[in-house]
Design a protein around this motif. Structure first.
Motif, PDB file in Angstrom:
ATOM      1  N   LEU A  84       0.931  -1.051   0.067  1.00  0.00           N
ATOM      2  CA  LEU A  84       0.068  -0.093   0.106  1.00  0.00           C
ATOM      3  C   LEU A  84       0.692   1.064   0.109  1.00  0.00           C
ATOM      4  CD1 LEU A  84      -2.930  -0.742   2.418  1.00  0.00           C
ATOM      5  CD2 LEU A  84      -3.082  -0.195  -0.057  1.00  0.00           C
ATOM      6  N   VAL A 124      -1.749   3.952  -6.979  1.00  0.00           N
ATOM      7  CA  VAL A 124      -1.498   3.253  -5.747  1.00  0.00           C
ATOM      8  C   VAL A 124      -1.245   1.659  -6.351  1.00  0.00           C
ATOM      9  CG1 VAL A 124      -2.013   2.292  -3.469  1.00  0.00           C
ATOM     10  CG2 VAL A 124      -3.007   4.664  -4.395  1.00  0.00           C
ATOM     11  N   PHE A 125      -2.009   1.048  -7.152  1.00  0.00           N
ATOM     12  CA  PHE A 125      -1.877  -0.162  -7.633  1.00  0.00           C
ATOM     13  C   PHE A 125      -1.299  -0.139  -9.164  1.00  0.00           C
ATOM     14  CE2 PHE A 125      -3.473  -2.003  -3.901  1.00  0.00           C
ATOM     15  CZ  PHE A 125      -4.458  -1.140  -3.607  1.00  0.00           C
ATOM     16  N   LEU A 127      -3.219   3.210   4.409  1.00  0.00           N
ATOM     17  CA  LEU A 127      -4.255   3.666   3.638  1.00  0.00           C
ATOM     18  C   LEU A 127      -4.370   5.178   3.673  1.00  0.00           C
ATOM     19  CD1 LEU A 127      -7.330   1.208   4.071  1.00  0.00           C
ATOM     20  CD2 LEU A 127      -5.969   1.458   2.134  1.00  0.00           C
ATOM     21  N   ALA A 135      -1.399   6.502   1.209  1.00  0.00           N
ATOM     22  CA  ALA A 135      -1.847   6.242  -0.107  1.00  0.00           C
ATOM     23  C   ALA A 135      -2.967   7.097  -0.424  1.00  0.00           C
ATOM     24  CB  ALA A 135      -2.160   4.871  -0.162  1.00  0.00           C
TER      25      ALA A 135
END
Lengths: 215, 111
Positions: free
Chosen positions: A169, A180-181, B90, B93
């Motif tokens: 993450l 992010v991915f 999270l 991100a």
């Protein structure tokens, strides 16, 4: 003496918990949370749970606090009035705030009423503590490694999965599109799609659709 | 400490209510995570109160103290640490994408 200390720590824990919720700056919230954790650890100690108090200080007061503080400092999230020169209202959407406070008061009141309705005089009253406290470490370890060994292993697997997941993450993507991915890792996961159909067009369509959702 | 069990449970209920209030009203994601930690702490406190009550009865009967409560509380602490780590990752991100940690900025699924 111990009772007086309990009342003091209970008051401190409540005040610090309120401070977490109403503080404008996240740093003040974190420090209040630390005070709440420390008072709860002292309450555990007074109740006879020495190892639990030590774990509370180590894990909450040490690890979780460092995580929160590190994130706040990394993202530079201090008092918004100081950083941006503007003071936003602490609680937006007054109706939602009222609803949230109402739900919280209802849950707290329901818990208190349920506690008051139990016939506590019939329950065993706390007596003098035994020598090693109420969680002697040898018995606790024996119980955790025999009777609760499955839960112990599950917790260790959970910690490993968390370490890997947090790395994935928080890894900075070096491509200019701040995703992010990374998309490469998703494309080979669809082997059923025919190879002759242009995958770039499909990916572009997917990207456009996602951007439409995100914007 | 000879504080009765219901006082410990009452403190747990109050802390849980404060945690719910923060969880439902605040817009800062980090404060929301802290409110969740507060609620988990309140759950731990009620576990401790129950274990203490049962241990008192068991010690009167000549058995060892009740260990289910502290073992479960330790597992709850482990899961709470995991939850904080994942939640903060999270948040990092999200901050990288949107340069904000406000809950208002992640409402795409609502519409």
């Amino acid at each position: 003496m111990a009772n007086l200390l309990f009342y003091l720590m209970a008051t401190l824990a409540t005040v610090c918990a309120i401070g977490v919720v109403v503080a404008r700056s996240p740093v003040v919230s974190v420090v209040s949370l630390l005070g709440s954790f420390a008072s709860l650890a002292i309450i555990y100690l007074l109740a006879g749970y020495q190892f639990l108090a030590a774990v509370q200080i180590l894990v909450y007061g040490g690890a979780v606090m460092v995580l929160f503080l590190f994130t706040i400092m990394l993202l530079n999230l201090g008092d918004p009035a100081v950083i941006h020169g503007e003071s936003e209202p602490l609680f937006h959407h007054s109706r939602r705030t009222l609803l949230g406070l109402g739900v919280a008061a209802a849950v707290g009141a329901a818990g208190l009423i349920a506690i008051l309705r139990v016939a506590w005089s019939a329950m065993p009253q706390p007596a003098e503590l035994p020598e090693g406290g109420l969680d002697p470490l040898d018995q606790l370890a024996a119980s955790m490694f025999t009777h609760y060994s499955l839960a112990f292993e599950a917790a260790s697997v959970l910690l490993l999965a968390t370490a890997v997941g947090v790395l994935v993450l928080a890894k900075r993507n070096r491509r200019p599109t701040a995703e992010v991915f990374p998309r490469e890792s998703q494309q080979p996961a669809t082997p059923s799609s025919p190879p002759t159909s242009t995958p770039s067009a499909g990916a572009q369509g997917q990207e456009v659709a996602e951007e439409g959702v995100l914007s | 400490m000879s504080v009765p069990t219901e006082y410990l449970l009452g403190l747990a209920a109050i802390l849980f209510g404060i945690g719910i209030a923060g969880f439902l009203t605040r817009r800062n994601l980090i404060v929301v995570l802290m409110s969740i930690e507060l609620m988990l702490n309140a759950a731990n406190l009620s576990l401790v109160a129950g274990a203490r009550m049962h241990s008192t009865q068991r010690l009167l009967d000549g058995a060892g103290p009740d260990l289910q409560g502290p073992v479960l509380a330790i597992f709850v602490i482990a899961v709470a640490a995991v939850e904080a780590a994942v939640g903060l990752a999270l948040i990092i991100a999200l901050y990288r994408r949107k340069q904000t940690v406000s809950l208002e900025s992640v409402s795409e699924l609502r519409d």
